[in-house]
Design a protein around this motif. Structure first.
Motif, PDB file in Angstrom:
ATOM      1  N   TRP A 244       0.824  -1.200   0.000  1.00 28.06           N
ATOM      2  CA  TRP A 244       0.000   0.000   0.000  1.00 28.06           C
ATOM      3  C   TRP A 244       0.857   1.249   0.000  1.00 28.06           C
ATOM      4  CZ3 TRP A 244      -0.758   4.244   3.172  1.00 28.06           C
ATOM      5  CH2 TRP A 244      -1.898   5.016   2.899  1.00 28.06           C
ATOM      6  N   MET A 245       0.407   2.270  -0.734  1.00 29.00           N
ATOM      7  CA  MET A 245       1.079   3.563  -0.765  1.00 29.00           C
ATOM      8  C   MET A 245       0.041   4.658  -0.594  1.00 29.00           C
ATOM      9  SD  MET A 245       3.872   3.193  -3.852  1.00 29.00           S
ATOM     10  CE  MET A 245       2.596   2.882  -5.059  1.00 29.00           C
ATOM     11  N   GLY A 246       0.388   5.694   0.111  1.00 29.98           N
ATOM     12  CA  GLY A 246      -0.544   6.804   0.310  1.00 29.98           C
ATOM     13  C   GLY A 246      -0.812   7.562  -0.969  1.00 29.98           C
ATOM     14  N   ARG A 247       0.235   7.714  -1.795  1.00 33.24           N
ATOM     15  CA  ARG A 247       0.096   8.399  -3.073  1.00 33.24           C
ATOM     16  C   ARG A 247       0.528   7.488  -4.201  1.00 33.24           C
ATOM     17  NH1 ARG A 247       3.234  13.965  -4.421  1.00 33.24           N
ATOM     18  NH2 ARG A 247       5.006  12.540  -4.439  1.00 33.24           N
ATOM     19  N   CYS A 248      -0.288   7.417  -5.245  1.00 31.79           N
ATOM     20  CA  CYS A 248       0.004   6.557  -6.389  1.00 31.79           C
ATOM     21  C   CYS A 248       1.193   7.109  -7.160  1.00 31.79           C
ATOM     22  CB  CYS A 248      -1.231   6.453  -7.285  1.00 31.79           C
ATOM     23  SG  CYS A 248      -0.923   5.622  -8.860  1.00 31.79           S
ATOM     24  N   ASN A 249       2.129   6.234  -7.526  1.00 29.55           N
ATOM     25  CA  ASN A 249       3.275   6.662  -8.318  1.00 29.55           C
ATOM     26  C   ASN A 249       2.933   6.866  -9.787  1.00 29.55           C
ATOM     27  OD1 ASN A 249       4.999   6.633  -6.136  1.00 29.55           O
ATOM     28  ND2 ASN A 249       5.761   4.551  -6.521  1.00 29.55           N
ATOM     29  N   GLY A 250       1.763   6.359 -10.202  1.00 28.16           N
ATOM     30  CA  GLY A 250       1.372   6.499 -11.603  1.00 28.16           C
ATOM     31  C   GLY A 250       0.707   7.822 -11.915  1.00 28.16           C
ATOM     32  N   CYS A 251      -0.252   8.254 -11.075  1.00 31.70           N
ATOM     33  CA  CYS A 251      -1.008   9.485 -11.337  1.00 31.70           C
ATOM     34  C   CYS A 251      -0.861  10.522 -10.223  1.00 31.70           C
ATOM     35  CB  CYS A 251      -2.483   9.171 -11.556  1.00 31.70           C
ATOM     36  SG  CYS A 251      -3.286   8.382 -10.133  1.00 31.70           S
ATOM     37  N   ASN A 252      -0.099  10.187  -9.163  1.00 30.30           N
ATOM     38  CA  ASN A 252       0.166  11.103  -8.052  1.00 30.30           C
ATOM     39  C   ASN A 252      -1.089  11.494  -7.274  1.00 30.30           C
ATOM     40  OD1 ASN A 252       2.974  11.212  -8.542  1.00 30.30           O
ATOM     41  ND2 ASN A 252       2.685  12.786 -10.117  1.00 30.30           N
ATOM     42  N   GLN A 253      -2.127  10.670  -7.347  1.00 30.91           N
ATOM     43  CA  GLN A 253      -3.340  10.920  -6.574  1.00 30.91           C
ATOM     44  C   GLN A 253      -3.230  10.262  -5.203  1.00 30.91           C
ATOM     45  OE1 GLN A 253      -6.049  12.823  -7.553  1.00 30.91           O
ATOM     46  NE2 GLN A 253      -4.781  13.374  -9.314  1.00 30.91           N
ATOM     47  N   TRP A 254      -3.821  10.914  -4.189  1.00 28.94           N
ATOM     48  CA  TRP A 254      -3.760  10.400  -2.830  1.00 28.94           C
ATOM     49  C   TRP A 254      -4.938   9.478  -2.519  1.00 28.94           C
ATOM     50  CZ3 TRP A 254       0.271  11.087   0.516  1.00 28.94           C
ATOM     51  CH2 TRP A 254       1.221  12.069   0.176  1.00 28.94           C
ATOM     52  N   ASN A 255      -4.654   8.456  -1.715  1.00 26.50           N
ATOM     53  CA  ASN A 255      -5.669   7.546  -1.173  1.00 26.50           C
ATOM     54  C   ASN A 255      -6.517   6.879  -2.249  1.00 26.50           C
ATOM     55  OD1 ASN A 255      -4.899   8.246   1.503  1.00 26.50           O
ATOM     56  ND2 ASN A 255      -6.204  10.066   1.409  1.00 26.50           N
ATOM     57  N   THR A 256      -5.871   6.445  -3.321  1.00 32.25           N
ATOM     58  CA  THR A 256      -6.593   5.746  -4.397  1.00 32.25           C
ATOM     59  C   THR A 256      -6.190   4.279  -4.494  1.00 32.25           C
ATOM     60  OG1 THR A 256      -4.907   6.426  -6.013  1.00 32.25           O
ATOM     61  CG2 THR A 256      -6.842   7.850  -5.768  1.00 32.25           C
ATOM     62  N   MET A 257      -5.244   3.821  -3.661  1.00 34.76           N
ATOM     63  CA  MET A 257      -4.772   2.440  -3.717  1.00 34.76           C
ATOM     64  C   MET A 257      -5.684   1.545  -2.890  1.00 34.76           C
ATOM     65  SD  MET A 257      -2.080   2.812  -5.639  1.00 34.76           S
ATOM     66  CE  MET A 257      -1.199   1.273  -5.485  1.00 34.76           C
ATOM     67  N   GLU A 258      -6.233   0.496  -3.518  1.00 34.66           N
ATOM     68  CA  GLU A 258      -7.100  -0.457  -2.833  1.00 34.66           C
ATOM     69  C   GLU A 258      -6.580  -1.871  -3.041  1.00 34.66           C
ATOM     70  OE1 GLU A 258     -11.195  -0.114  -3.713  1.00 34.66           O
ATOM     71  OE2 GLU A 258     -11.333   2.018  -3.195  1.00 34.66           O
ATOM     72  N   GLU A 259      -6.765  -2.694  -2.027  1.00 39.33           N
ATOM     73  CA  GLU A 259      -6.249  -4.063  -2.076  1.00 39.33           C
ATOM     74  C   GLU A 259      -7.177  -4.957  -2.901  1.00 39.33           C
ATOM     75  OE1 GLU A 259      -4.506  -7.469   0.985  1.00 39.33           O
ATOM     76  OE2 GLU A 259      -5.880  -5.919   1.719  1.00 39.33           O
TER      77      GLU A 259
END
Length: 456
Positions: free
Chosen positions: A20-35
């Motif tokens: 899990w990451m707080g910010r996506c490395n692809g689009c730099n959006q916050w809190n969009t990573m889901e398991e």
């Protein structure tokens, strides 16, 4: 038994990460990573892709021809699609809740069913009874329009094979799921896999498919961006639920232009086409008023006249406000700077509000001159004969009035609507022909245009 693993997937762009990451490395959006859970290959096989038998050949030998299209029986929808619904095309339509997406596709589905044959309407959000109630209200009943409430893509594919429809409607794509995937409906994996299934069905069977999609709080298309790349056409419904007008735009169209718009009016019996938007948008306009003026724009091949209103009032907050509805705020700031520097208007201590009536958004620079004249009129308290005068032109940083494309088409629209005077760039005069009923007042700079307001 295959080992179950997990991965984290960005719900905006589809970027995958083992943790899990707080910010996506692809689009730099916050809190969009889901398991999401990942099973072994033995348990899940991806949908077969479309197998093509074609071989590489010189482009000069490739046969080209027009696409086969269905008439949706809705002229405004046909206009936005580029002439009709292309067979085998995937069309994605988005818009805010309650804007009229389901109403539009139900009307189109009923018309196609009556004209061409079986249409399958799959709803994942409403029951068959709810769809029937809306169809009764819209008078969109056809014996060849089949409805079903289902979200399992495998079951839906079985219905498609059983009915062999000529047109398929999915409302909405975020509710679909595939049993072999453990992730929830609406996730990146589910959306990609379900749309890939539908794309295979549509392309192999030459059946057009309409997909309804949700939007985010910011008004953007919800779900992974890859969804927009997979489909052939992306349509977006604009408008406020409290207003009557709805505007349909094409954000992407592989089979036509993206500059055309469709205009609808929401009534009790459903969406009604507006064939003459100018007359509808100018219907409630007053005879004359300070700060109000009629400007012209072009949407695709259609010229449209709209009322633009400006309000200039002394600021009470210490910092002047600049608010624009239907106009690019950066363009407004540029015009205000020209009025201050070149015309000497002391606007630094005034709030300025700009509004385009009817929810139309002015694209390009067609409305520059009208914005400047409306601001000047409101500031000086000089009324403009709104039912007699239209203004068209682009303002440069030197306060010159520059030429705009398709001016003759817009002036003829004003002539048809009964306007008497058109203020336009003098440099465009040589390109105007066949104008007899409207007085043409050419101006070279902003000073001449503002003086025309004072003298008339």
């Amino acid at each position: 038994m295959a080992k179950i693993k997990s991965k984290f997937v960005c719900q905006e762009c589809g970027f995958e990460s083992p943790k899990w990451m707080g910010r996506c490395n692809g689009c730099n959006q916050w809190n969009t990573m889901e398991e999401e859970m990942v099973t072994g290959k033995a348990e899940f096989k991806r949908s077969p892709s479309i197998i093509s038998q074609s071989k590489p050949q010189p482009i000069g030998k490739v046969k080209s021809g027009s696409y086969q299209r269905y008439d949706t029986t809705i002229d405004e929808l046909n206009r936005v699609l580029g002439g009709g619904l292309v067979k085998g095309a995937l069309t994605l339509i988005s818009g805010e809740p309650g804007i009229g997406k389901s109403t539009l596709i139900l009307q189109a589905g009923s018309g196609i069913a009556a004209k061409y044959g079986t249409v399958l309407y799959v709803s994942g959000e409403e029951s068959e009874e709810q769809i029937k109630m809306r169809a009764d209200r819209l008078n969109s009943i056809s014996e060849k329009l089949y409805v079903v409430s289902e979200t399992n893509i495998n079951v839906i594919e079985g219905y498609i094979n059983e009915l062999s429809p000529v047109f398929i409607i999915i409302d909405s794509v975020q509710t679909l799921y595939k049993e072999e995937l453990s992730s929830a409906p609406g996730s990146v994996s589910q959306v990609k896999e379900c749309v890939n299934n539908l794309m295979r069905i549509g392309k192999s069977s030459n059946v057009p498919i309409f997909l309804v999609a949700h939007v985010t709080k910011q008004g953007e298309l919800a779900g992974p961006r890859v969804l927009e790349h997979m489909v052939d056409t992306v349509l977006h419904f604009e408008g406020e639920r409290t207003q009557e007008f709805r505007i349909l735009r094409a954000l992407k169209n592989r089979f036509g232009t993206t500059s055309e718009i469709g205009v609808f009016e929401m009534k009790e019996e459903g969406l009604v086409e507006v064939s003459n938007p100018s007359a509808m948008l100018l219907d409630s306009m007053t005879e004359e008023s300070d700060g109000a003026i009629v400007v012209a724009t072009v949407e695709g091949t259609r010229p449209i006249l709209v009322e633009l209103q400006a309000l200039v009032t002394a600021t009470n907050t210490g910092f002047p406000r600049r608010t624009a509805v239907g106009v690019d705020i950066n363009r407004l700031n540029l015009i205000i700077a020209v009025l201050e520097k070149k015309m000497g208007l002391p606007l630094i201590n005034y709030d300025i509000y700009i509004n385009v009536v009817g929810g139309i958004k002015l694209e390009g620079t067609f409305g520059d001159l009208g914005i400047a004249m409306a601001i000047y009129s409101s500031f000086k308290g000089i009324p403009i004969p709104t039912k007699k005068l239209i203004a068209i032109g682009e303002i440069s940083l030197t306060a010159d009035i520059r030429t705009v494309p398709q001016l003759e088409k817009m002036i003829k629209e004003g002539e048809k609507m009964g306007f008497q005077v058109c203020v336009f760039p003098t440099r465009n005069r040589s390109k105007i022909e066949g104008i007899n009923k409207i007085k043409l007042n050419g101006v070279d700079n902003l000073y001449s245009a503002l003086k025309y307001i004072e003298n008339n």
